[in-house]
Design a protein around this motif. Sequence first.
Motif, short mmCIF file in Angstrom:
data_model
loop_
_atom_site.label_atom_id
_atom_site.label_comp_id
_atom_site.label_asym_id
_atom_site.label_seq_id
_atom_site.Cartn_x
_atom_site.Cartn_y
_atom_site.Cartn_z
N ASP A 1 11.83 -0.37 -4.46
CA ASP A 1 11.56 -0.25 -6.02
C ASP A 1 10.62 -1.04 -6.57
OD1 ASP A 1 13.16 2.22 -6.40
OD2 ASP A 1 14.97 0.77 -6.95
N THR A 2 10.86 -2.52 -6.22
CA THR A 2 9.87 -3.34 -6.95
C THR A 2 8.45 -3.90 -6.08
OG1 THR A 2 11.13 -5.21 -5.65
CG2 THR A 2 11.85 -4.55 -7.90
N LEU A 3 8.25 -3.17 -5.08
CA LEU A 3 7.18 -3.08 -4.28
C LEU A 3 6.68 -1.97 -3.74
CD1 LEU A 3 4.99 -5.35 -3.22
CD2 LEU A 3 6.38 -5.44 -1.32
N ARG A 4 5.78 -1.25 -4.34
CA ARG A 4 5.47 0.24 -4.01
C ARG A 4 4.09 0.46 -4.65
NH1 ARG A 4 9.29 4.06 -7.52
NH2 ARG A 4 8.02 5.68 -6.24
N GLN A 5 3.77 1.72 -4.36
CA GLN A 5 2.55 2.31 -4.81
C GLN A 5 1.12 1.48 -4.19
OE1 GLN A 5 2.52 3.96 -8.63
NE2 GLN A 5 4.01 5.43 -7.80
N ILE A 6 1.29 0.70 -2.98
CA ILE A 6 0.17 -0.13 -2.58
C ILE A 6 -0.77 0.68 -1.76
CG2 ILE A 6 -0.37 -2.09 -1.11
CD1 ILE A 6 2.43 -3.23 -1.67
N VAL A 7 -2.11 0.97 -2.26
CA VAL A 7 -2.93 1.68 -1.60
C VAL A 7 -3.87 0.95 -0.58
CG1 VAL A 7 -4.96 3.23 -2.03
CG2 VAL A 7 -2.91 3.29 -3.78
N VAL A 8 -3.93 1.28 0.57
CA VAL A 8 -4.92 0.62 1.72
C VAL A 8 -5.45 1.96 2.41
CG1 VAL A 8 -3.27 -1.32 1.57
CG2 VAL A 8 -2.89 0.51 3.12
N PRO A 9 -6.66 1.41 3.19
CA PRO A 9 -7.30 2.31 4.22
C PRO A 9 -6.33 2.33 5.15
CG PRO A 9 -8.68 0.64 3.27
CD PRO A 9 -7.48 0.10 2.88
N LYS A 10 -6.26 3.54 5.93
CA LYS A 10 -5.43 3.92 7.10
C LYS A 10 -5.73 2.78 8.09
CE LYS A 10 -4.10 8.59 6.50
NZ LYS A 10 -4.40 10.05 7.05
N GLU A 11 -6.71 2.22 8.34
CA GLU A 11 -7.00 1.23 9.39
C GLU A 11 -6.59 -0.10 9.11
OE1 GLU A 11 -10.97 1.66 7.07
OE2 GLU A 11 -9.23 2.97 7.87
N GLU A 12 -5.99 -0.03 7.77
CA GLU A 12 -5.49 -1.45 7.39
C GLU A 12 -3.89 -1.38 7.30
OE1 GLU A 12 -6.96 -4.36 6.54
OE2 GLU A 12 -8.88 -3.58 7.58
N VAL A 13 -3.41 -0.18 7.41
CA VAL A 13 -1.73 -0.04 7.43
C VAL A 13 -1.01 -1.01 8.38
CG1 VAL A 13 -0.05 1.38 7.90
CG2 VAL A 13 -2.16 2.35 6.62
N ALA A 14 -1.61 -1.13 9.55
CA ALA A 14 -0.82 -2.05 10.46
C ALA A 14 -0.79 -3.68 9.93
CB ALA A 14 -1.09 -1.84 11.66
N ARG A 15 -1.84 -4.04 9.36
CA ARG A 15 -2.08 -5.37 8.87
C ARG A 15 -1.03 -5.55 7.84
NH1 ARG A 15 -4.23 -8.26 5.19
NH2 ARG A 15 -5.16 -6.19 4.33
N GLN A 16 -1.44 -4.64 6.55
CA GLN A 16 -0.60 -4.51 5.52
C GLN A 16 1.02 -4.68 5.76
OE1 GLN A 16 -2.11 -4.97 2.25
NE2 GLN A 16 -0.16 -5.37 1.99
N LEU A 17 1.46 -3.73 6.74
CA LEU A 17 2.79 -3.87 7.00
C LEU A 17 3.18 -5.33 7.55
CD1 LEU A 17 3.29 -0.35 8.85
CD2 LEU A 17 3.94 -1.08 6.43
N ALA A 18 2.39 -5.82 8.34
CA ALA A 18 2.74 -7.07 8.90
C ALA A 18 2.83 -8.21 7.83
CB ALA A 18 1.65 -7.41 10.07
N VAL A 19 1.72 -7.96 7.04
CA VAL A 19 1.77 -9.24 6.19
C VAL A 19 2.72 -8.98 5.07
CG1 VAL A 19 0.22 -9.79 3.96
CG2 VAL A 19 -0.95 -9.44 6.26
N THR A 20 3.29 -7.83 4.61
CA THR A 20 4.25 -7.70 3.47
C THR A 20 5.52 -8.02 4.04
OG1 THR A 20 2.70 -5.90 2.52
CG2 THR A 20 5.04 -5.99 1.82
N THR A 21 5.88 -7.50 5.44
CA THR A 21 7.20 -7.93 5.72
C THR A 21 7.36 -9.28 6.63
OG1 THR A 21 6.55 -6.49 7.63
CG2 THR A 21 7.61 -5.24 6.16
#
Length: 836
Positions: free
Chosen positions: A555-575
Amino acid sequence: MILTGAEIERERTNGRITIEPFTPEQVNPNSYNFRLGKTLRTYRGTPLDARLTNDFEEIVIPDDGYVLEPGRLYLAHTIEVLGSEHYAPTFAARSSIARLGLFINLSASLGDIGYTGQWTLQLYTMNRVRVYSGINIGQMMWWRPQGEIVLYDGKYQGSVGPRSSAIHVDFDKQFARQRFPGLGASIDGNEVGPKFAQLAASSHDFRVPAAFCVPAGEFTDALTAEQNTALADAFGDLKATVGAFFTDSVAKIHKIGAEIRVPDSARTLLTARLNEVFPAREGVETELAVRSSGLDEDTEGSSLAGIHRTVLGVGGADAVIDAVEQCWRSYYEAPAVAARIRAGLFSPLPRLAVIVQRLVRPDLAGVAFTGLDGDGDTVSVEYVEGLADELVSGVAVPRRTDSAELAGEPSGGTAEHGVLTEVVDLARRLREDRGHDVDVEWAADADGVHLVQVRPLTASRDVSAASAEPVIEAYRLYTEDLPAGFHLGAVAAVHSGYTAKRGPAHRLAHAHGVSTGAGWVLRFNGRGLHGAEGGAALTDTLSGGTDECVLDFGDTLRQIVVPKEEVARQLAVTTGVTADGTALHTVLVRDFIRGELGVISRRAGASGLVVEYTAEGLMALNRGTAGGEAVIVTDVTAGFDDAANVTCPAGGEVLLPHLGELADFTAAMHAEHGPVTLEWVFDRGTLYFVDYSVLGGDDTVSVTRGEVCISPGTARGPLLRLDDDALLRRLSIGPAVSIDKSQDVTEHEGLARVLELVASYDEKPVISAARPYAVLSVLLDHVAGFVFDRGSALGHLAILLREAGIPAVTAEGISGTEAVISDGTVATTGHKGERP
């Protein structure tokens, strides 16, 4: 030195003396009563030769006894296996037997240390005497005097002069003890069921109300040959038709079960057992509870919670026998039959024992669980004032607490706080004693907290939050149902909000060949995300469609737009997951389509179409921050090639080839939902349907955070409200469901109507009801999930829901015609038109 009776019992418990089977009532002040076996052996002729094997014949003692003749030797045996490696045993006749002129040994009363087996007796009588198999004929002593002394207080106390045998006084009582074992007896779990076996095991260390058991064999013996045949036929038909004619089949089964009665011989012994264990005090009968102990109940894999009858407040032999028959009948009623079918059990044979127990009239009563949410140290407690029958049947709304909350309150508080603290201690001790999480029913009166029932916790609300194996798995957000037990975590409410509203619309779009942006529910851990195989799987999942994604973590962390090639990195950074991380995370991933145009379509009049668009994007058009232009179609049935029918600004020409698609799907959505506006994005020659809004605001999506997550998981389906509270309440207290119209037409017709209503839906509905009524268990195979206004998370239906993996939540005040449940939240949306 001779062992006292108490020491005999203690040393048997310690494994230093063998007595099997053991019945505590057979213990005397300094001996243990043993019984006569069924076989007698006599020698065929004389003289007997000490060097040879002498011929003999064997006699089986019939049920009406066998007459021993004077002057003849009979070799007999004990029913019990007796012996010890620590004490020297001797035996002698019971004095009641000796008073009949019967000897049970001639010269061999001393046994050897280390021998364990059935003992041979030498019967010799002065008079013609009729003996019976199972009669208390002798007593065994073990020598080494120590322990407390229990004085004899039997029927020969205070005798003056000779006394005739008074064996007839307790003849029925002796056999009743063997037929209906008490808490302290050696028991066979395959005959008394896990429920009674658990109580018996607990009675040594915990406060358990006095009880005895009517074993399952008594139920089996009560069936006639005709009833056995009829039940076999009915269950065979039920299995062959895979439940297609469930109501008809259960009606036949119930009718047969309703005719089963306790045989006269068992009634006599049951009355004797009741009088011994629960004697009347000053002419007042002891108040009793009679409840089932199914052989398939309360196992580590399945509780079958609440499917059989419980009868409270029973007094007197006739009422107890009637209650036993009610418990037997419940085995062949709809909830029990349905539960066994779900477990794949189609056997017609009765596997049900019955417990007769002193009823505690409590000030407080309830249930306590350890490990309900995966933390074995936390004890969850629900309780009510008085008896807990309405709590576990789903009717009452309980008070709730847990061990952490109680620990945070000041010590030395209210009496209620003291009781609940004792309950927490009881649950933890039972968990430690059993070695697994437990489900405990308890009752507290002036004497303290009594243990009424304990069984293994078969299904917690918590699902695994970690995996040692690499995990990266994806499920389609709008079109694919999640597997049972899937843990949504922080995205539960976001997921339900999306899928409740957009899911049906996206599925309709696919049916009409309309393009949509893809979406996924993605679950992963560090080992999966950082591994080469998992990374490749993620890339393959996201490939195609657009170049960007929107990530929702909650609910409090959503609608983060990233390029598809950056999805894995963003998942790792955020979690924060690392390469060796095992904790599981769930995130929503959606295609983000920037597009060249944001587009909104709606019908105009009876056959017109208005298509608004802007190059500044759909969000700007929605929020009014950008001015849009419009393509107007006067009559969609006239086609789109006539300039007089279609008005189009120069910037909208790219939409002209798509007007047919826009018109068709706008009309389809209008037919499904009423007047709507559809939201689209135009990107590289393709129109993507995104979302919709209902004009006038009549149909909205709502996300309700549930008060209590009763059973985790996700489910979607049409929302069906059941308002038959009087019927559901009546059927749930017990619980028992009458299918036979001759027994109760109202209950039968009410239940049949509910089943028919549920079956009328094209897909499994989500049921909305006031309470988690136990009788709703008959719907488990026919529904997607449950939403209750209020109710217990620890009652019988709640347990069955968790075992069956059916999502459920309490959330008051929901409405609508479609619902999505996601791990303790529920979202609903509406549709125009009527549902069946």
